[in-house]
Design a protein around this motif. Structure first.
Motif, short mmCIF file in Angstrom:
data_model
loop_
_atom_site.label_atom_id
_atom_site.label_comp_id
_atom_site.label_asym_id
_atom_site.label_seq_id
_atom_site.Cartn_x
_atom_site.Cartn_y
_atom_site.Cartn_z
N SER A 1 -0.76 9.29 8.86
CA SER A 1 -2.03 8.55 8.81
C SER A 1 -1.79 7.06 9.02
N TRP A 2 -0.72 6.54 8.42
CA TRP A 2 -0.41 5.12 8.59
C TRP A 2 0.00 4.82 10.03
N LEU A 3 0.72 5.74 10.65
CA LEU A 3 1.08 5.57 12.06
C LEU A 3 -0.17 5.51 12.93
N ILE A 4 -1.16 6.32 12.63
CA ILE A 4 -2.41 6.29 13.40
C ILE A 4 -3.10 4.93 13.25
N VAL A 5 -3.08 4.38 12.03
CA VAL A 5 -3.66 3.05 11.81
C VAL A 5 -2.92 2.01 12.64
N LEU A 6 -1.57 2.05 12.61
CA LEU A 6 -0.77 1.11 13.39
C LEU A 6 -1.06 1.23 14.88
N CYS A 7 -1.11 2.47 15.37
CA CYS A 7 -1.33 2.67 16.80
C CYS A 7 -2.75 2.31 17.22
N THR A 8 -3.72 2.45 16.31
CA THR A 8 -5.07 1.97 16.61
C THR A 8 -5.07 0.46 16.78
N ALA A 9 -4.33 -0.23 15.92
CA ALA A 9 -4.22 -1.69 16.06
C ALA A 9 -3.56 -2.07 17.38
N ILE A 10 -2.55 -1.31 17.78
CA ILE A 10 -1.90 -1.57 19.07
C ILE A 10 -2.86 -1.36 20.23
N ALA A 11 -3.60 -0.26 20.18
CA ALA A 11 -4.54 0.04 21.26
C ALA A 11 -5.63 -1.02 21.35
N ALA B 1 0.88 14.82 -5.88
CA ALA B 1 -0.19 15.81 -5.70
C ALA B 1 0.20 16.96 -4.78
N TYR B 2 0.93 16.64 -3.69
CA TYR B 2 1.17 17.66 -2.67
C TYR B 2 2.64 17.88 -2.34
N GLY B 3 3.53 17.11 -2.93
CA GLY B 3 4.95 17.25 -2.60
C GLY B 3 5.29 16.59 -1.28
N ALA B 4 6.33 17.13 -0.62
CA ALA B 4 6.81 16.54 0.63
C ALA B 4 5.74 16.54 1.72
N ALA B 5 4.88 17.57 1.74
CA ALA B 5 3.83 17.64 2.75
C ALA B 5 2.87 16.46 2.62
N GLY B 6 2.65 15.99 1.39
CA GLY B 6 1.77 14.85 1.20
C GLY B 6 2.33 13.58 1.79
N SER B 7 3.66 13.38 1.67
CA SER B 7 4.27 12.17 2.24
C SER B 7 4.19 12.19 3.76
N VAL B 8 4.33 13.38 4.38
CA VAL B 8 4.19 13.49 5.83
C VAL B 8 2.78 13.09 6.26
N PHE B 9 1.78 13.55 5.51
CA PHE B 9 0.39 13.21 5.85
C PHE B 9 0.15 11.71 5.74
N VAL B 10 0.69 11.08 4.68
CA VAL B 10 0.49 9.64 4.50
C VAL B 10 1.16 8.85 5.62
N LEU B 11 2.41 9.20 5.97
CA LEU B 11 3.12 8.50 7.03
C LEU B 11 2.42 8.65 8.37
N TYR C 1 0.81 -1.22 0.00
CA TYR C 1 0.00 0.00 0.00
C TYR C 1 0.84 1.27 0.00
N MET C 2 1.87 1.33 0.85
CA MET C 2 2.58 2.57 1.07
C MET C 2 3.29 3.12 -0.16
N PRO C 3 4.00 2.32 -0.97
CA PRO C 3 4.65 2.90 -2.15
C PRO C 3 3.68 3.64 -3.07
N ARG C 4 2.50 3.06 -3.30
CA ARG C 4 1.52 3.70 -4.17
C ARG C 4 0.95 4.96 -3.52
N ALA C 5 0.63 4.86 -2.21
CA ALA C 5 0.06 6.01 -1.52
C ALA C 5 1.05 7.17 -1.45
N LEU C 6 2.32 6.85 -1.18
CA LEU C 6 3.34 7.90 -1.11
C LEU C 6 3.58 8.54 -2.47
N LYS C 7 3.55 7.73 -3.52
CA LYS C 7 3.75 8.29 -4.86
C LYS C 7 2.62 9.25 -5.22
#
Length: 252
Positions: free
Chosen positions: A213-223, A201-211, A190-196
């Motif tokens: 968002s994915w961290l929130i998904v991971l931490c939700t799974a942990i919680a 679309a948004y440059g470096a700011a877009g990659s920060v948003f994707v990373l 998922y991540m290579p396509r989402a980051l691309k």
């Protein structure tokens, strides 16, 4: 789930992890041995499924340090970064206490446990990335379940100060390891396509948003994993087998 406040806890842990990881990587880039820096960069890229462009940006952080970089980072700055990194440990600790419904006014946990968890976190990241890069995603996932389970098992014991016996902590560790390992495997696709898409679309700011968002998904799974594990350990069928009773706190 309502008592633990899953999404609030997950968002806090994700935000603290993101804010901690970036300056911590700069400190590692300035002071860590070359072999460790290379392995951390490889592990982060492997676990999060970074594309070639993100890998190149990450590797720039770990370039051989110059005198100016060491001076800018500074020993005092490095110590402050490590101390602020304990905010992640405290957030995970609050999640564990909520999952086990321990009172806030309970015994305090020594600060060294927060620092020890940061070392555990970095070690687990390196091991997971090493297994994936050497064995491939599928085999690395299967073999990596054991160290992942051990990490989350020890995480609960460490941050709860030994208030809960080892046995009852095992279901949460297993569920969390399965969830996190499964999402890390999914990130490879998922991540290579989402980051691309985000970079286009948004440059470096877009990659920060994707990373983030994915961290929130991971931490939700942990919680969810730690909370479900705590509930299962206190259920009628497992309570007697796991010995779910409170034990006297260890020396903190």
């Amino acid at each position: 789930m309502l008592a633990v406040n899953i999404f609030d806890s997950a968002t806090r842990i994700a935000a603290q992890s993101f804010l901690t990881a970036i300056p911590l990587f700069f400190v590692l880039g300035a002071y860590a041995p070359t072999a460790l820096k290379e392995q951390v960069a490889t592990s982060v890229s492997t676990v999060f499924g970074l594309s070639a462009q993100e890998k190149a940006q990450l590797q720039q952080v770990f370039q051989p340090p110059t005198a100016e970089l060491r001076q800018a980072t500074g020993l005092v700055g490095g110590l402050m970064v490590l101390l602020s990194a304990t905010a992640v440990s405290r957030a995970v600790q609050r999640l564990c206490r909520r999952a086990w419904q321990l009172p806030r006014s309970g015994p305090s946990v020594a600060a060294w446990r927060w620092l020890a968890w940061i070392a555990l976190w970095l070690g687990a990241l390196v091991v997971q990335g090493l297994l994936r890069s050497q064995l491939g995603p599928v085999l690395g996932f299967a073999i990596g379940l054991l160290p992942q389970t051990a990490m989350w098992w020890w995480t609960q014991h460490l941050l709860l100060g030994g208030l809960i016996r080892w046995g009852p902590l095992l279901p949460g560790a297993v569920i969390t390891a399965l969830a996190v390992s499964g999402l890390s495997l999914a990130a490879q696709f998922y991540m290579p396509r989402a980051l691309k898409r985000a970079l286009d679309a948004y440059g470096a700011a877009g990659s920060v948003f994707v990373l983030l968002s994915w961290l929130i998904v991971l931490c939700t799974a942990i919680a969810v994993g730690l909370s479900v594990g705590a509930v299962l350990s206190q259920s009628t069928s497992l309570r007697r087998r796991l010995g779910t009773v409170e034990s006297p706190p260890e020396g903190t």
